[in-house]
Design a protein around this motif. Structure first.
Motif, PDB file in Angstrom:
ATOM      1  N   ASP A  21     -23.463 -12.452  71.674  1.00  0.00           N
ATOM      2  CA  ASP A  21     -24.681 -11.667  71.820  1.00  0.00           C
ATOM      3  C   ASP A  21     -25.889 -12.380  71.238  1.00  0.00           C
ATOM      4  OD1 ASP A  21     -23.426  -9.158  72.857  1.00  0.00           O
ATOM      5  OD2 ASP A  21     -22.378  -9.278  70.947  1.00  0.00           O
ATOM      6  N   THR A  22     -25.664 -13.218  70.238  1.00  0.00           N
ATOM      7  CA  THR A  22     -26.775 -13.866  69.549  1.00  0.00           C
ATOM      8  C   THR A  22     -26.267 -15.085  68.798  1.00  0.00           C
ATOM      9  OG1 THR A  22     -28.677 -13.398  68.112  1.00  0.00           O
ATOM     10  CG2 THR A  22     -26.537 -12.568  67.394  1.00  0.00           C
ATOM     11  N   ASP A  23     -27.174 -15.852  68.233  1.00  0.00           N
ATOM     12  CA  ASP A  23     -26.769 -17.020  67.455  1.00  0.00           C
ATOM     13  C   ASP A  23     -26.231 -16.622  66.087  1.00  0.00           C
ATOM     14  OD1 ASP A  23     -27.695 -18.897  69.417  1.00  0.00           O
ATOM     15  OD2 ASP A  23     -29.738 -18.482  68.746  1.00  0.00           O
ATOM     16  N   LEU A  24     -26.932 -15.677  65.441  1.00  0.00           N
ATOM     17  CA  LEU A  24     -26.605 -15.337  64.058  1.00  0.00           C
ATOM     18  C   LEU A  24     -26.579 -13.825  63.892  1.00  0.00           C
ATOM     19  CD1 LEU A  24     -26.159 -16.798  61.295  1.00  0.00           C
ATOM     20  CD2 LEU A  24     -28.578 -16.360  60.822  1.00  0.00           C
ATOM     21  N   LEU A  25     -25.480 -13.317  63.397  1.00  0.00           N
ATOM     22  CA  LEU A  25     -25.363 -11.903  63.056  1.00  0.00           C
ATOM     23  C   LEU A  25     -25.559 -11.766  61.553  1.00  0.00           C
ATOM     24  CD1 LEU A  25     -24.622  -8.961  63.810  1.00  0.00           C
ATOM     25  CD2 LEU A  25     -22.232  -9.586  63.412  1.00  0.00           C
ATOM     26  N   VAL A  26     -26.542 -11.004  61.142  1.00  0.00           N
ATOM     27  CA  VAL A  26     -26.837 -10.817  59.720  1.00  0.00           C
ATOM     28  C   VAL A  26     -26.467  -9.392  59.344  1.00  0.00           C
ATOM     29  CG1 VAL A  26     -28.595 -10.869  57.928  1.00  0.00           C
ATOM     30  CG2 VAL A  26     -28.688 -12.501  59.823  1.00  0.00           C
ATOM     31  N   ILE A  27     -25.578  -9.249  58.384  1.00  0.00           N
ATOM     32  CA  ILE A  27     -25.099  -7.937  57.963  1.00  0.00           C
ATOM     33  C   ILE A  27     -25.689  -7.645  56.593  1.00  0.00           C
ATOM     34  CG2 ILE A  27     -23.062  -6.506  57.558  1.00  0.00           C
ATOM     35  CD1 ILE A  27     -21.465  -8.513  59.244  1.00  0.00           C
ATOM     36  N   GLY A  28     -26.627  -6.723  56.549  1.00  0.00           N
ATOM     37  CA  GLY A  28     -27.316  -6.383  55.302  1.00  0.00           C
ATOM     38  C   GLY A  28     -28.775  -6.755  55.363  1.00  0.00           C
ATOM     39  N   GLY A  29     -29.648  -5.767  55.097  1.00  0.00           N
ATOM     40  CA  GLY A  29     -31.074  -5.977  55.224  1.00  0.00           C
ATOM     41  C   GLY A  29     -31.819  -6.031  53.906  1.00  0.00           C
ATOM     42  N   GLY A  30     -31.183  -6.563  52.860  1.00  0.00           N
ATOM     43  CA  GLY A  30     -31.867  -6.768  51.596  1.00  0.00           C
ATOM     44  C   GLY A  30     -32.591  -8.112  51.598  1.00  0.00           C
ATOM     45  N   PRO A  31     -33.024  -8.592  50.425  1.00  0.00           N
ATOM     46  CA  PRO A  31     -33.740  -9.866  50.367  1.00  0.00           C
ATOM     47  C   PRO A  31     -32.973 -11.029  50.999  1.00  0.00           C
ATOM     48  CG  PRO A  31     -34.036  -8.683  48.319  1.00  0.00           C
ATOM     49  CD  PRO A  31     -33.039  -7.896  49.114  1.00  0.00           C
ATOM     50  N   ALA A  32     -31.665 -11.116  50.774  1.00  0.00           N
ATOM     51  CA  ALA A  32     -30.893 -12.231  51.334  1.00  0.00           C
ATOM     52  C   ALA A  32     -30.829 -12.150  52.849  1.00  0.00           C
ATOM     53  CB  ALA A  32     -29.488 -12.243  50.739  1.00  0.00           C
ATOM     54  N   GLY A  33     -30.542 -10.981  53.390  1.00  0.00           N
ATOM     55  CA  GLY A  33     -30.464 -10.834  54.835  1.00  0.00           C
ATOM     56  C   GLY A  33     -31.801 -11.073  55.509  1.00  0.00           C
ATOM     57  N   CYS A  34     -32.871 -10.567  54.901  1.00  0.00           N
ATOM     58  CA  CYS A  34     -34.210 -10.767  55.470  1.00  0.00           C
ATOM     59  C   CYS A  34     -34.599 -12.240  55.437  1.00  0.00           C
ATOM     60  CB  CYS A  34     -35.226  -9.920  54.715  1.00  0.00           C
ATOM     61  SG  CYS A  34     -35.061  -8.134  55.024  1.00  0.00           S
ATOM     62  N   ALA A  35     -34.262 -12.938  54.357  1.00  0.00           N
ATOM     63  CA  ALA A  35     -34.550 -14.366  54.288  1.00  0.00           C
ATOM     64  C   ALA A  35     -33.767 -15.130  55.348  1.00  0.00           C
ATOM     65  CB  ALA A  35     -34.221 -14.900  52.898  1.00  0.00           C
ATOM     66  N   TYR A 290     -26.077 -14.540  38.836  1.00  0.00           N
ATOM     67  CA  TYR A 290     -27.221 -14.915  39.673  1.00  0.00           C
ATOM     68  C   TYR A 290     -27.684 -13.787  40.586  1.00  0.00           C
ATOM     69  CZ  TYR A 290     -25.226 -19.322  38.157  1.00  0.00           C
ATOM     70  OH  TYR A 290     -24.679 -20.326  37.395  1.00  0.00           O
ATOM     71  N   GLN A 291     -27.513 -12.556  40.157  1.00  0.00           N
ATOM     72  CA  GLN A 291     -27.965 -11.439  40.972  1.00  0.00           C
ATOM     73  C   GLN A 291     -29.451 -11.200  40.691  1.00  0.00           C
ATOM     74  OE1 GLN A 291     -25.374  -8.038  40.814  1.00  0.00           O
ATOM     75  NE2 GLN A 291     -23.633  -9.165  41.596  1.00  0.00           N
ATOM     76  N   ARG A 292     -30.263 -11.979  41.372  1.00  0.00           N
ATOM     77  CA  ARG A 292     -31.709 -11.906  41.236  1.00  0.00           C
ATOM     78  C   ARG A 292     -32.335 -11.961  42.619  1.00  0.00           C
ATOM     79  NH1 ARG A 292     -29.950 -11.665  36.624  1.00  0.00           N
ATOM     80  NH2 ARG A 292     -30.958 -12.410  34.707  1.00  0.00           N
ATOM     81  N   ILE A 293     -33.525 -11.437  42.744  1.00  0.00           N
ATOM     82  CA  ILE A 293     -34.204 -11.426  44.037  1.00  0.00           C
ATOM     83  C   ILE A 293     -34.441 -12.848  44.528  1.00  0.00           C
ATOM     84  CG2 ILE A 293     -36.320 -10.755  45.241  1.00  0.00           C
ATOM     85  CD1 ILE A 293     -36.488  -8.398  43.212  1.00  0.00           C
ATOM     86  N   MET A 294     -34.897 -13.713  43.638  1.00  0.00           N
ATOM     87  CA  MET A 294     -35.202 -15.077  44.043  1.00  0.00           C
ATOM     88  C   MET A 294     -33.957 -15.829  44.507  1.00  0.00           C
ATOM     89  SD  MET A 294     -38.455 -15.843  43.888  1.00  0.00           S
ATOM     90  CE  MET A 294     -38.624 -17.589  43.519  1.00  0.00           C
ATOM     91  N   THR A 295     -32.825 -15.648  43.830  1.00  0.00           N
ATOM     92  CA  THR A 295     -31.609 -16.323  44.268  1.00  0.00           C
ATOM     93  C   THR A 295     -31.110 -15.747  45.581  1.00  0.00           C
ATOM     94  OG1 THR A 295     -30.205 -14.861  42.929  1.00  0.00           O
ATOM     95  CG2 THR A 295     -30.942 -16.902  41.915  1.00  0.00           C
ATOM     96  N   ALA A 296     -31.356 -14.455  45.814  1.00  0.00           N
ATOM     97  CA  ALA A 296     -30.976 -13.851  47.088  1.00  0.00           C
ATOM     98  C   ALA A 296     -31.782 -14.458  48.232  1.00  0.00           C
ATOM     99  CB  ALA A 296     -31.184 -12.343  47.038  1.00  0.00           C
ATOM    100  N   PHE A 297     -33.092 -14.597  48.038  1.00  0.00           N
ATOM    101  CA  PHE A 297     -33.926 -15.237  49.056  1.00  0.00           C
ATOM    102  C   PHE A 297     -33.399 -16.629  49.380  1.00  0.00           C
ATOM    103  CE2 PHE A 297     -37.870 -12.593  47.827  1.00  0.00           C
ATOM    104  CZ  PHE A 297     -37.688 -11.736  48.909  1.00  0.00           C
ATOM    105  N   GLY A 298     -33.162 -17.421  48.336  1.00  0.00           N
ATOM    106  CA  GLY A 298     -32.727 -18.798  48.555  1.00  0.00           C
ATOM    107  C   GLY A 298     -31.388 -18.887  49.257  1.00  0.00           C
ATOM    108  N   SER A 299     -30.425 -18.063  48.839  1.00  0.00           N
ATOM    109  CA  SER A 299     -29.096 -18.142  49.438  1.00  0.00           C
ATOM    110  C   SER A 299     -29.106 -17.655  50.884  1.00  0.00           C
ATOM    111  CB  SER A 299     -28.089 -17.339  48.612  1.00  0.00           C
ATOM    112  OG  SER A 299     -28.354 -15.956  48.683  1.00  0.00           O
ATOM    113  N   GLY A 300     -29.966 -16.671  51.201  1.00  0.00           N
ATOM    114  CA  GLY A 300     -30.067 -16.209  52.580  1.00  0.00           C
ATOM    115  C   GLY A 300     -30.627 -17.280  53.491  1.00  0.00           C
ATOM    116  N   GLY A 301     -31.684 -17.949  53.038  1.00  0.00           N
ATOM    117  CA  GLY A 301     -32.244 -19.029  53.823  1.00  0.00           C
ATOM    118  C   GLY A 301     -31.270 -20.178  53.991  1.00  0.00           C
ATOM    119  N   GLU A 302     -30.551 -20.515  52.915  1.00  0.00           N
ATOM    120  CA  GLU A 302     -29.577 -21.612  52.983  1.00  0.00           C
ATOM    121  C   GLU A 302     -28.449 -21.276  53.957  1.00  0.00           C
ATOM    122  OE1 GLU A 302     -26.403 -23.965  50.115  1.00  0.00           O
ATOM    123  OE2 GLU A 302     -28.038 -22.815  49.213  1.00  0.00           O
ATOM    124  N   ALA A 303     -27.985 -20.023  53.955  1.00  0.00           N
ATOM    125  CA  ALA A 303     -26.905 -19.629  54.858  1.00  0.00           C
ATOM    126  C   ALA A 303     -27.329 -19.797  56.319  1.00  0.00           C
ATOM    127  CB  ALA A 303     -26.503 -18.182  54.581  1.00  0.00           C
TER     128      ALA A 303
END
Length: 316
Positions: A21-35, A290-303
């Motif tokens: 259906d798509t290239d990437l399925l993202v499960i979860g709409g918090g900072p990591a998923g949005c990133a 590492y449960q921080r907003i900034m680490t969530a952003f980074g890990s979401g983008g890296e994924a």
């Protein structure tokens, strides 16, 4: 699938058989998923984001921020900015109001089954479902009576708590957030915590409004109203009674992973290195650290970039 985001609850139709259906399925709409969806769009990948509630809904519980770049000093302000960017991302399709009930990984794709029974497929999945609140029944060091569960500390009304004494069960980070958000409050916090929470109390240890109570066990004897009483057993084995005007929870979080092909550790977290190659874990679900907003952003983008490079045969 169309790229225009549907409203929450909109029926979803899968793609043709055998075609993701798509290239990437993202499960979860918090900072990591949005990133993840923002990074995916930046490299031309289509994504579908599945979230049972609103985007970044947990950020609305954080009244004060002091460790996030971008000039946002409150959780709601950051949530609004992120939501505006994600909803304006053309290559992302939002499925709000839906929950993934099963995630399966195959050699060449992943499949997610929604609570409605609809199945979605993608080349890769980013799982960023984060964590949920831990309750007294989830801990070995608290005995609490049956009945109403004390509310989390982030729900405390600072005006009503002014000049009162609050018993806080657990030394997790919302204690520091409460103090930063209300620097002039005369509320006194009695923070009872186990040895495992000792490192979390460093940021509040010098605050004169805080009394730290390291305990081996605590038995809550009253209800959640005022006053409350508890019997605490200290690390030295000495028992003493603690009284307060109200009791709140700051026990930390428990991982909230969807059922299916996810590898969990002994605490229920999903270490990224242990997963199927097409399942990428981001944000707080990775571990208790590492449960921080900034680490969530980074890990979401890296994924998202990992999926991109694996698909495009790019560098690294």
């Amino acid at each position: 699938m169309a790229d225009t985001p549907p409203r929450a609850g909109t029926p979803v139709s899968p793609g043709p058989a055998g075609i993701p259906d798509t290239d990437l399925l993202v499960i979860g709409g918090g900072p990591a998923g949005c990133a993840a969806v923002r990074m995916a769009a930046a490299v031309g990948m289509r994504s579908v984001l599945v979230e049972p509630e609103a985007l970044c809904h947990t950020l609305h519980r954080i009244p004060a921020l002091n460790n996030v770049l971008g000039g946002h000093t409150t959780g709601p302000a950051l949530a609004e900015a992120v939501t505006a960017e994600v909803t304006g991302t053309d290559l992302c399709r939002l499925l709000l109001g839906h929950r993934v009930s099963a995630l399966r990984a195959a050699d060449d794709h992943v499949t997610a089954t929604l609570g409605t029974g609809v199945r979605l497929s993608a080349r890769y999945a980013v799982v960023a479902t984060g964590v949920g609140p831990r309750l007294p029944r989830d801990t070995a060091w608290i005995t609490a009576p049956a009945g109403p569960v004390p509310p989390p500390l982030w729900q405390a009304d600072a005006a009503r708590a002014e000049g009162r004494t609050l018993l806080v069960l657990g030394g997790d980070r919302p204690v520091g957030t409460f103090l930063r958000a209300h620097p002039a409050t005369r509320t006194r916090l009695l923070v009872a915590y186990p040895a495992a929470d000792a490192y979390k109390t460093e940021e509040i240890r010098e605050d004169p409004r805080v009394t730290l109570l390291p305990v081996e066990h605590l038995t809550l004897s009253g209800g959640t109203g005022a006053p409350v009483a508890a019997e605490a057993v200290g690390r030295d084995g000495v028992r003493h009674t603690v009284t307060a005007d109200a009791v709140y929870l700051s026990l930390g979080s428990a991982p909230d992973a969807p059922p299916g092909d996810l590898v969990r550790d002994g605490d229920g977290y999903c270490p990224p290195a242990a997963q199927h190659p097409r399942v990428l874990v981001a944000g707080d679900l990775r571990s208790a650290r590492y449960q921080r907003i900034m680490t969530a952003f980074g890990s979401g983008g890296e994924a998202a970039l990992r999926a991109y490079y694996a698909t495009s045969q790019g560098p690294g």
